[in-house]
Write an enzyme that holds these catalytic residues in place. Structure first.
Site, PDB file in Angstrom:
ATOM      1  N   GLU A  55       0.790  -1.233   0.000  1.00  0.00           N
ATOM      2  CA  GLU A  55       0.000   0.000   0.000  1.00  0.00           C
ATOM      3  C   GLU A  55       0.824   1.285   0.000  1.00  0.00           C
ATOM      4  OE1 GLU A  55      -4.111   0.113   1.603  1.00  0.00           O
ATOM      5  OE2 GLU A  55      -3.045   0.914   3.338  1.00  0.00           O
ATOM      6  N   LYS A  57       0.632   4.617   1.332  1.00  0.00           N
ATOM      7  CA  LYS A  57      -0.143   5.149   2.454  1.00  0.00           C
ATOM      8  C   LYS A  57       0.652   6.247   3.145  1.00  0.00           C
ATOM      9  CE  LYS A  57      -2.622   3.387   6.555  1.00  0.00           C
ATOM     10  NZ  LYS A  57      -2.927   2.158   7.321  1.00  0.00           N
ATOM     11  N   LYS A 117      -8.174   2.463  -2.745  1.00  0.00           N
ATOM     12  CA  LYS A 117      -8.623   2.266  -1.369  1.00  0.00           C
ATOM     13  C   LYS A 117      -9.180   3.579  -0.836  1.00  0.00           C
ATOM     14  CE  LYS A 117      -7.333   0.175   3.019  1.00  0.00           C
ATOM     15  NZ  LYS A 117      -6.232  -0.187   3.927  1.00  0.00           N
ATOM     16  N   GLU A 166     -14.795  -5.450   2.444  1.00  0.00           N
ATOM     17  CA  GLU A 166     -14.138  -5.486   3.760  1.00  0.00           C
ATOM     18  C   GLU A 166     -15.140  -5.662   4.901  1.00  0.00           C
ATOM     19  OE1 GLU A 166     -10.826  -2.700   4.697  1.00  0.00           O
ATOM     20  OE2 GLU A 166     -12.198  -1.999   6.241  1.00  0.00           O
ATOM     21  N   ASN A 187     -10.626  -7.114   8.167  1.00  0.00           N
ATOM     22  CA  ASN A 187      -9.846  -6.039   8.774  1.00  0.00           C
ATOM     23  C   ASN A 187      -9.768  -6.248  10.281  1.00  0.00           C
ATOM     24  OD1 ASN A 187      -8.548  -3.666   9.432  1.00  0.00           O
ATOM     25  ND2 ASN A 187      -9.866  -2.355   8.203  1.00  0.00           N
ATOM     26  N   GLU A 217      -6.146  -7.904   6.627  1.00  0.00           N
ATOM     27  CA  GLU A 217      -5.816  -6.483   6.618  1.00  0.00           C
ATOM     28  C   GLU A 217      -5.546  -5.971   8.035  1.00  0.00           C
ATOM     29  OE1 GLU A 217      -8.790  -4.116   4.595  1.00  0.00           O
ATOM     30  OE2 GLU A 217      -9.554  -5.886   3.580  1.00  0.00           O
ATOM     31  N   SER A 218      -4.623  -5.035   8.136  1.00  0.00           N
ATOM     32  CA  SER A 218      -4.303  -4.271   9.353  1.00  0.00           C
ATOM     33  C   SER A 218      -3.495  -5.080  10.371  1.00  0.00           C
ATOM     34  CB  SER A 218      -5.562  -3.720  10.027  1.00  0.00           C
ATOM     35  OG  SER A 218      -6.181  -2.744   9.217  1.00  0.00           O
TER      36      SER A 218
END
Length: 270
Positions: A55, A57, A117, A166, A187, A217-218
């Protein structure tokens, strides 16, 4: 009192209204017709092994500024050189410091699938994503009604894109499955409180039918976390903060990809 997600979505709606005033839907539709065809991102994520969605970010609501990223195209190219199967680009401006310009730059620099995203709240944004070259769009179940989710999921498919749907709890997972999502992202971060719950993927994975692509994710801080998710059945991991802060994004991506290739050994620390 509004949740973090509600506050972010309110800002997204304001910014979206400004873009809609500047760029008519007919102009966006025209741009889609002239865009190069979308890459089959789902097919990429279905390849054997653990895929990495790396990503671009700049910031996050929980951590604030993460990286200046003066050249998002170079960052994306480094990810791909390290073996990333796809690149995610945050385009939300207020909390994440992203933009559609970042998406344009990345799209021009790499040939792998690119994910827009953002916090999608209208059909216009799905068209907008395709107009700017996105192959995937993020649809956050917590931010959408069932009708909105169904409409945007259908629209993404019509435009040749893959929807990464998600979820972060059991109810949202069932809603995603009922909507027919073929790619579901779990997530670990609760978007209403921003807290990380590392067991979220292992808890929700059994609720996702076999054949659906799963993305963790995360909270993925390094190769060992990526390997751990692979052993739990993840088809892909989406990693942002750990890669933009590594100082060597190519090596960071390569380490994640390598961990996915031998997940049991890495997860056990061998």
């Amino acid at each position: 009192m509004s949740t973090v997600l509600e506050a972010i979505v309110a800002g997204v709606r304001e910014d979206l209204a400004q873009r809609e005033r500047r760029t008519s839907f007919s102009d966006v539709e025209s741009a889609v017709r002239h865009a190069r065809p979308a890459v089959d991102a789902e097919a990429v994520l279905r390849r054997p092994g653990l895929s990495l969605i790396a990503e671009v970010k700049r910031a996050s609501p929980s951590k604030g500024p993460l990286s200046d990223i003066p050249d998002p195209a170079s960052l994306a190219a480094a990810y791909v050189a390290g073996g990333a199967g796809a690149v995610s680009v945050l385009t939300e401006q207020r909390r994440f410091g992203g933009s559609l310009d970042d998406l344009d730059a990345v799209r021009a620099a790499v040939d792998v699938p690119v994910l827009r995203k953002d916090f999608m709240v209208s059909d216009y944004q799905v068209w907008e994503a395709r107009a700017h070259g996105a192959d995937l769009v993020l649809l956050i179940v917590a931010a959408l009604t069932d009708g909105e989710l169904s409409t945007m999921l259908h629209r993404a498919g019509e435009l040749g894109m893959t929807a990464l749907v998600e979820v972060h709890d059991e109810v949202e997972t069932q809603r995603a499955v009922d909507a027919g999502a073929s790619v579901i992202g779990v997530n670990a971060r609760n978007l209403k409180t921003l807290e990380i719950h590392p067991d979220t993927f292992s808890r929700l994975r059994p609720l996702i039918p076999e054949g659906v692509v799963t993305v963790a994710e995360s909270g993925i801080t390094g190769p060992q976390d990526a390997a751990g998710y692979a052993t739990q059945g993840a088809d892909a991991v989406l990693v942002g903060e750990a890669l933009v802060r590594t100082g060597d994004p190519r090596a960071g991506a390569a380490a994640m990809v390598a961990a996915g290739a031998t997940p049991t050994q890495v997860a056990l620390g061998d």
